[in-house]
Every structure is written in C-alpha cells, then in structure tokens.
Scaffold this motif. Structure first.
Motif, PDB file in Angstrom:
ATOM      1  N   LEU A   1       0.857  -1.183   0.000  1.00  0.00           N
ATOM      2  CA  LEU A   1       0.000   0.000   0.000  1.00  0.00           C
ATOM      3  C   LEU A   1       0.894   1.233   0.000  1.00  0.00           C
ATOM      4  CD1 LEU A   1      -2.479  -1.202   2.757  1.00  0.00           C
ATOM      5  CD2 LEU A   1      -2.998  -0.972   0.310  1.00  0.00           C
TER       6      LEU A   1
ATOM      7  N   GLY B   1       4.001   7.957   1.142  1.00  0.00           N
ATOM      8  CA  GLY B   1       5.211   7.528   0.441  1.00  0.00           C
ATOM      9  C   GLY B   1       6.505   7.997   1.083  1.00  0.00           C
ATOM     10  N   HIS B   2       6.434   8.608   2.262  1.00  0.00           N
ATOM     11  CA  HIS B   2       7.659   9.191   2.811  1.00  0.00           C
ATOM     12  C   HIS B   2       8.502   8.232   3.633  1.00  0.00           C
ATOM     13  CE1 HIS B   2       7.148  12.777   0.740  1.00  0.00           C
ATOM     14  NE2 HIS B   2       7.952  13.496   1.508  1.00  0.00           N
TER      15      HIS B   2
ATOM     16  N   LEU C   1       8.127   4.700   2.307  1.00  0.00           N
ATOM     17  CA  LEU C   1       8.199   3.681   1.263  1.00  0.00           C
ATOM     18  C   LEU C   1       9.027   4.131   0.053  1.00  0.00           C
ATOM     19  CD1 LEU C   1       7.387   0.896   0.396  1.00  0.00           C
ATOM     20  CD2 LEU C   1       5.169   1.788  -0.357  1.00  0.00           C
TER      21      LEU C   1
ATOM     22  N   THR D   1       1.722  10.484   6.450  1.00  0.00           N
ATOM     23  CA  THR D   1       0.425  10.300   7.097  1.00  0.00           C
ATOM     24  C   THR D   1       0.555   9.552   8.421  1.00  0.00           C
ATOM     25  OG1 THR D   1      -0.037   8.144   6.082  1.00  0.00           O
ATOM     26  CG2 THR D   1      -0.636  10.113   4.798  1.00  0.00           C
TER      27      THR D   1
HETATM   28  C1  LIG Z   1      13.406  13.266   5.526  1.00  0.00           C
HETATM   29  C2  LIG Z   1      12.457  12.485   6.384  1.00  0.00           C
HETATM   30  C3  LIG Z   1      12.461  12.684   7.756  1.00  0.00           C
HETATM   31  C4  LIG Z   1      11.587  11.985   8.578  1.00  0.00           C
HETATM   32  N1  LIG Z   1      11.623  12.213   9.918  1.00  0.00           N
HETATM   33  C5  LIG Z   1      10.765  11.554  10.730  1.00  0.00           C
HETATM   34  C6  LIG Z   1      10.754  11.790  12.137  1.00  0.00           C
HETATM   35  O1  LIG Z   1      11.501  12.621  12.671  1.00  0.00           O
HETATM   36  N2  LIG Z   1       9.879  11.092  12.896  1.00  0.00           N
HETATM   37  C7  LIG Z   1       9.003  10.181  12.343  1.00  0.00           C
HETATM   38  O2  LIG Z   1       8.225   9.600  13.082  1.00  0.00           O
HETATM   39  N3  LIG Z   1       8.976   9.943  11.025  1.00  0.00           N
HETATM   40  C8  LIG Z   1       9.837  10.596  10.208  1.00  0.00           C
HETATM   41  N4  LIG Z   1       9.797  10.355   8.857  1.00  0.00           N
HETATM   42  C9  LIG Z   1       8.864   9.337   8.326  1.00  0.00           C
HETATM   43  C10 LIG Z   1       7.514   9.954   8.011  1.00  0.00           C
HETATM   44  O3  LIG Z   1       6.831  10.270   9.202  1.00  0.00           O
HETATM   45  C11 LIG Z   1       6.634   9.043   7.148  1.00  0.00           C
HETATM   46  O4  LIG Z   1       5.638   9.852   6.644  1.00  0.00           O
HETATM   47  C12 LIG Z   1       5.936   7.906   7.832  1.00  0.00           C
HETATM   48  O5  LIG Z   1       6.825   7.084   8.526  1.00  0.00           O
HETATM   49  C13 LIG Z   1       5.241   7.015   6.806  1.00  0.00           C
HETATM   50  O6  LIG Z   1       4.025   7.585   6.405  1.00  0.00           O
HETATM   51  P1  LIG Z   1       3.621   7.638   4.883  1.00  0.00           P
HETATM   52  O7  LIG Z   1       2.215   8.089   4.822  1.00  0.00           O
HETATM   53  O8  LIG Z   1       4.606   8.432   4.156  1.00  0.00           O
HETATM   54  O9  LIG Z   1       3.657   6.089   4.500  1.00  0.00           O
HETATM   55  P2  LIG Z   1       4.232   5.300   3.237  1.00  0.00           P
HETATM   56  O10 LIG Z   1       5.658   5.583   3.039  1.00  0.00           O
HETATM   57  O11 LIG Z   1       3.329   5.490   2.081  1.00  0.00           O
HETATM   58  O12 LIG Z   1       4.053   3.805   3.769  1.00  0.00           O
HETATM   59  C14 LIG Z   1       4.874   3.276   4.792  1.00  0.00           C
HETATM   60  C15 LIG Z   1       4.507   1.805   5.030  1.00  0.00           C
HETATM   61  O13 LIG Z   1       3.232   1.690   5.632  1.00  0.00           O
HETATM   62  C16 LIG Z   1       2.329   0.958   4.808  1.00  0.00           C
HETATM   63  N5  LIG Z   1       1.044   1.654   4.883  1.00  0.00           N
HETATM   64  C17 LIG Z   1       0.863   2.998   4.663  1.00  0.00           C
HETATM   65  N6  LIG Z   1      -0.431   3.330   4.915  1.00  0.00           N
HETATM   66  C18 LIG Z   1      -1.054   2.178   5.283  1.00  0.00           C
HETATM   67  C19 LIG Z   1      -2.394   1.886   5.685  1.00  0.00           C
HETATM   68  N7  LIG Z   1      -3.339   2.847   5.752  1.00  0.00           N
HETATM   69  N8  LIG Z   1      -2.713   0.605   6.008  1.00  0.00           N
HETATM   70  C20 LIG Z   1      -1.745  -0.358   5.963  1.00  0.00           C
HETATM   71  N9  LIG Z   1      -0.463  -0.138   5.605  1.00  0.00           N
HETATM   72  C21 LIG Z   1      -0.120   1.118   5.272  1.00  0.00           C
HETATM   73  C22 LIG Z   1       2.962   0.959   3.430  1.00  0.00           C
HETATM   74  O14 LIG Z   1       2.584  -0.189   2.694  1.00  0.00           O
HETATM   75  C23 LIG Z   1       4.428   0.979   3.742  1.00  0.00           C
HETATM   76  O15 LIG Z   1       4.881  -0.317   4.038  1.00  0.00           O
HETATM   77  C24 LIG Z   1      10.659  11.049   8.008  1.00  0.00           C
HETATM   78  C25 LIG Z   1      10.643  10.859   6.625  1.00  0.00           C
HETATM   79  C26 LIG Z   1      11.527  11.560   5.807  1.00  0.00           C
HETATM   80  C27 LIG Z   1      11.476  11.335   4.334  1.00  0.00           C
END
Ligand SMILES: Cc1cc2nc3c(=O)[nH]c(=O)nc-3n(C[C@H](O)[C@H](O)[C@H](O)COP(=O)(O)OP(=O)(O)OC[C@H]3O[C@@H](n4cnc5c(N)ncnc54)[C@H](O)[C@@H]3O)c2cc1C
Ligand code: FES
Ligand code: FES
Lengths: 291, 168
Positions: free
Chosen positions: A30, A34-35, A37, A111
C-alpha cells in the motif's frame, strides 16, 4: 535514483484497495504519503511488484470526535494532525508529537496511518499513541477489527497488520477532565528521527495526586516500551517535582536499549530518565498541576 | 505479467503553474524528473535525491513538498506550483525580491527550494518570528550562506507582503 519498476493502481475506494490487496497479496504494497516507502524503494531496500495507492480513497482522512474517542483517518497528514483545532484543544500532546516529525515538507506528505503501519522504532507517533492508549482500526475483506497499540506494535517494522488488511483509522480515547498528555523527544542531530523519546498521559485528582499514569518510551526497543516502574511509582502520589524525578529515574528499568554509533545503551538509559521526566512534568502541568 | 489494470505507463493529468498537462508516465518516475525532464522546468533542483536537502521543494495543492519523494502518478489531478510559476513572467514574487535584496543566495543551488518553502510559510503565517522562520527551514539545506541572509530575506519579504496587503 529511482525505484525498480512496479505496477501501479490508484484505488478509488476502500473496497477496491482490499480487492487488489487480496489479489496481489505479498507482491503488493500500500502507498500512503510515500515518505517511508519511496525512499526505501529508491534505495532498492523495498522492491514491491505492485503499489496500491490509497491517496485517492475517499473518507480516510480527517479528525473528528466519535463518542468518547478522537477518530483520526489513516491518511491524515502529520501537518493536519499538528494543526487540528480539536487535537490541539483536547490532546495537545499528540499535536506536539506530530509537529516534531521531520520537517515541514515531510509533515505535509507523511500520514499518521503510514507512520503507524511502518512501525519504525525511531518514529514519533507510535510512542505518543501508545501512551494515550490508542487503538487501530484494521479493515479486511471479512470486516473490521480494532487492535490496541500494545498488541499492534510487535517489533522493528513489524505490526499486527495482516497482508490483506488496510489500517483505516486511529482511535484515541478522549482523556477525562483533569488529565494531561505530553511528548518529549531527543532528535538525532542529522536525521531528526528519535534517539530517545517519551510520551506521558497523567490523570490527576483535584487534590494533586496522580490517579493514573501511562508512560511510553521510543528509541529503546523495536517497539514503543511502557515504562512500568515509572507508572507504578507515580500512582497515588502527589505530583511534585521530586516524586516525578524519582519515578522518571526508573524509566529504563528492565530495558535493553538498542545501541548505535550515536547513542550507547547506557547513554539511552540516562536520557530516557530525563525525557520521561520532561514529558511527565508537562503532562502534569496540562492536567492542572502547578510545578 | 498480466494484472487487470496493469500497464507499463499510466496516464496523468497535472496542472503545473496554471497550465494543464496530460502525460503517460512510468509509475516509478519521480515527480521532480517529470517536471525537469518532461516539462523542461529545470528551476526545481535535485540536491541530495534522498529527501534531506529540500532543493526539490515545490507546492502540491498549495503545500510545500519534496518532489524527489513523490511519484509523478501521485500528482494526478493535483495543482502544482514550481519556482517558475511564483510570479508572472518578468516580475518577481516578494520572496524572490527579498533574496535579491538581502543576498539570500551565493551559488543559488538551494534557492528555488528555499523560496518555495518560505512562500508556504508566509502563506500560513504572515509575521513569523526568526525562530519560526528557522524552524520552517529545517527541511532545506544551504551549503553556502550560513542561513543568516536567507532568514533576513524572508523577514524582508514578510514585511513587504504585509505592507502591500495593507495598501491594497
Ligand atoms: C526526511 C524524512 C524525515 C523523517 N523524519 C521523521 C521523524 O523525525 N519522525 C518520524 O516519526 N517519522 C519521520 N519520517 C517518516 C515519516 O513520518 C513518514 O511519513 C511515515 O513514517 C510514513 O508515512 P507515509 O504516509 O509516508 O507512509 P508510506 O511511506 O506510504 O508507507 C509506509 C509503510 O506503511 C504501509 N502503509 C501505509 N499506509 C497504510 C495503511 N493505511 N494501512 C496499511 N499499511 C499502510 C505501506 O505499505 C508501507 O509499508 C521522516 C521521513 C523523511 C522522508
Ligand atoms: S533533492 Fe529532494 S530533498 Fe534533496
Ligand atoms: S546558496 Fe549555495 S547552497 Fe545555498
């Protein structure tokens, strides 16, 4: 840098996402913000054959009060958790944690559901959500189930999510009046992720005693850790700085922190006590305690 | 491989700086390369390519994001603004002017991203404190200026935007 090739589906509904997940199973991932993945795919640490994009599924984002709980859609961006008027008013500790994730751009895309599902041991939201006693709503083709944070986070990047399940929302019990929650984080100076962090929920009696405490630690293990000895030491006590400091000193009791080049296990144990104290003090203040 | 909806490329509709674009893209194409290589909008830079530096910052539906960490397919149906679209041809946005007035750049590599983040900040907070400006720039790295002039450029722009708001 670009990811390996994959097939892409933009799901238009939860049902469609679940159908696709059932059809492609372990070959599919899923995609939310994307931050986590996309960086992993660019480094070829993840090479899913299919991505199922949840980004256009209606009804999966937003914050509302549902009975005795706050209901937060899985696709709600960190920035929207941080700025939500309801969250700032009723659960400012959660807004605090969302506002120290990464940077503005990361918070605009990432998210809450993605962070929870990804279960990075250096992430912020799993820690505060464990302290707040949150639970997660998981949908599969056979229906929905709700799993408490403690049963959801299993180990490094490992959760109770089954391959055919989608996390649709987060439920956070609304604390009673006289309660306060807070989050304190030592960020890694380069990555900004958690070195050690603490989330606390304190329920205070009008007399100034602690009716109950929940304290969770981040960065100490593969999953958020409850600081049981600290919680017990606060129970029934007057919330004075001395009591809080003595209780927080026990935060790392029984833990075996993960070490890395930046922080040794011993350092993390010391820091855990400091950040637990800060989180508990702020939570107690929000609960009405004068410190 | 035969999935029922699978194909090698995916059609997308994206509005960039007010212009609608229809394109067929590979799902793995990153948004920043779509902008730079498919649309020729090379004002958006790639610094680190690992979500750290913010040189690739653009606005998606009005929000600053790092376009090296977004797939072009995720931008389907989205309104995008890049540095080229901040002000009409031949004019400068107050934040761009501020960077010129206050020497907010040296080599200029980080500048488009800095400006896009600053514009997003000033749209949500018209009189940020120095601390708020520095906090907002956490996701943007500059290897030249030491940030002082960047902060001053944004303060200059904030002032200019407030006064033009009052006079109009
Ligand atoms: C430069 C940078 C700095 C960051 N710093 C921090 C920080 O200080 N602290 C922190 O906590 N995080 C940090 N993050 C991570 C950030 O918070 C991500 O957004 C978060 O970890 C993943 O959320 P996403 O929506 O981007 O998920 P995605 O990358 O889209 O997905 C992550 C994983 O979760 C799964 N997934 C996503 N949504 C669902 C759903 N609804 N149901 C089931 N599975 C799902 C996906 O399949 C994938 O395996 C950082 C990221 C970056 C790029
Ligand atoms: S190129 Fe996107 S953050 Fe550096
Ligand atoms: S001006 Fe050179 S990197 Fe910022």
């Amino acid at each position: 840098m670009f990811p390996a090739s994959f097939g892409y589906f933009a799901a238009r509904s939860l049902e469609e996402a679940l159908e696709l997940l059932t059809e492609y199973g372990e070959d599919a991932k899923l995609l939310a913000g994307g931050h986590s993945l996309i960086p992993a795919m660019k480094l070829r640490l993840a090479t899913p054959r299919y991505l199922i994009d949840l980004g256009r599924v209606p009804g999966l984002s937003g914050v509302r009060i549902d009975g005795e709980a706050l209901a937060i859609g899985a696709l709600t961006a960190h920035a929207d958790v941080a700025s939500s008027a309801i969250i700032r008013q009723r659960l400012p500790g959660l807004a605090d944690a969302a506002s120290v994730i990464g940077d503005v751009q990361v918070r605009n895309r990432g998210t809450i559901g993605g962070s929870v599902a990804h279960a990075d041991p250096a992430a912020d939201l799993p820690v505060i959500l464990t302290a707040l006693g949150a639970s997660f709503v998981l949908a599969s083709p056979s229906g929905k189930r709700t799993v408490a944070a403690e049963d959801f986070f299993i180990d490094f990047y490992t959760t109770a999510l089954a391959p055919n399940e989608v996390l649709t929302g987060i439920r956070v019990p609304l604390p009673p009046s006289g309660a306060g929650a807070a989050y304190a984080k030592l960020p890694h100076p380069a990555s900004g992720y958690v070195v050690v962090s603490a989330g606390a929920l304190i329920i205070r009696q009008p007399s100034g005693q602690c009716a109950s405490a929940r304290v969770a630690l981040g960065g100490m293990a593969g999953r958020p850790l409850r600081a049981g000895a600290t919680e017990t030491a606060l129970q029934g006590k007057a919330l004075t700085p001395q009591v809080i400091a003595a209780a927080a000193a026990k935060a790392a009791e029984g833990s075996d922190p993960i070490e890395d080049a930046y922080a040794s296990a011993e350092y993390k144990r010391q820091v855990a006590a400091v950040y637990a104290r800060r989180a508990i003090e702020s939570a107690a203040k929000r609960a009405g305690q004068k410190i | 491989m035969s999935g029922k909806m699978e194909r090698v490329t995916v059609p997308i509709n994206v509005t960039v700086n007010g212009v609608k674009h229809e394109a067929e893209v590979e799902p793995r194409l990153l948004l920043v390369y779509f902008l730079r290589e498919h649309l020729g909008l090379t004002g958006t830079h790639v610094g680190c390519d690992t979500s750290q530096c913010g040189a690739c910052t653009i606005h998606m539906n009005g929000r600053a994001v790092k376009s090296c960490t977004v797939l072009a397919v995720q931008a389907d149906g989205v309104k995008i603004t890049t540095i080229e679209g901040l002000a009409p041809e031949g004019t400068l946005h107050p934040v761009q002017e501020g960077f010129r007035e206050k020497h907010g750049l040296q080599c200029g590599y980080c500048t488009p991203g800095m400006i896009m983040t600053a514009v997003h900040l000033l749209e949500t907070n018209s009189s940020p404190t120095e601390e708020e400006i520095r906090h907002a720039l956490e996701g943007n790295l500059c290897r030249c200026t030491g940030y002082i002039h960047i902060v001053e450029a944004i303060q200059w722009a904030a002032q200019r935007m407030r006064s033009s708001h009052v006079s109009s």
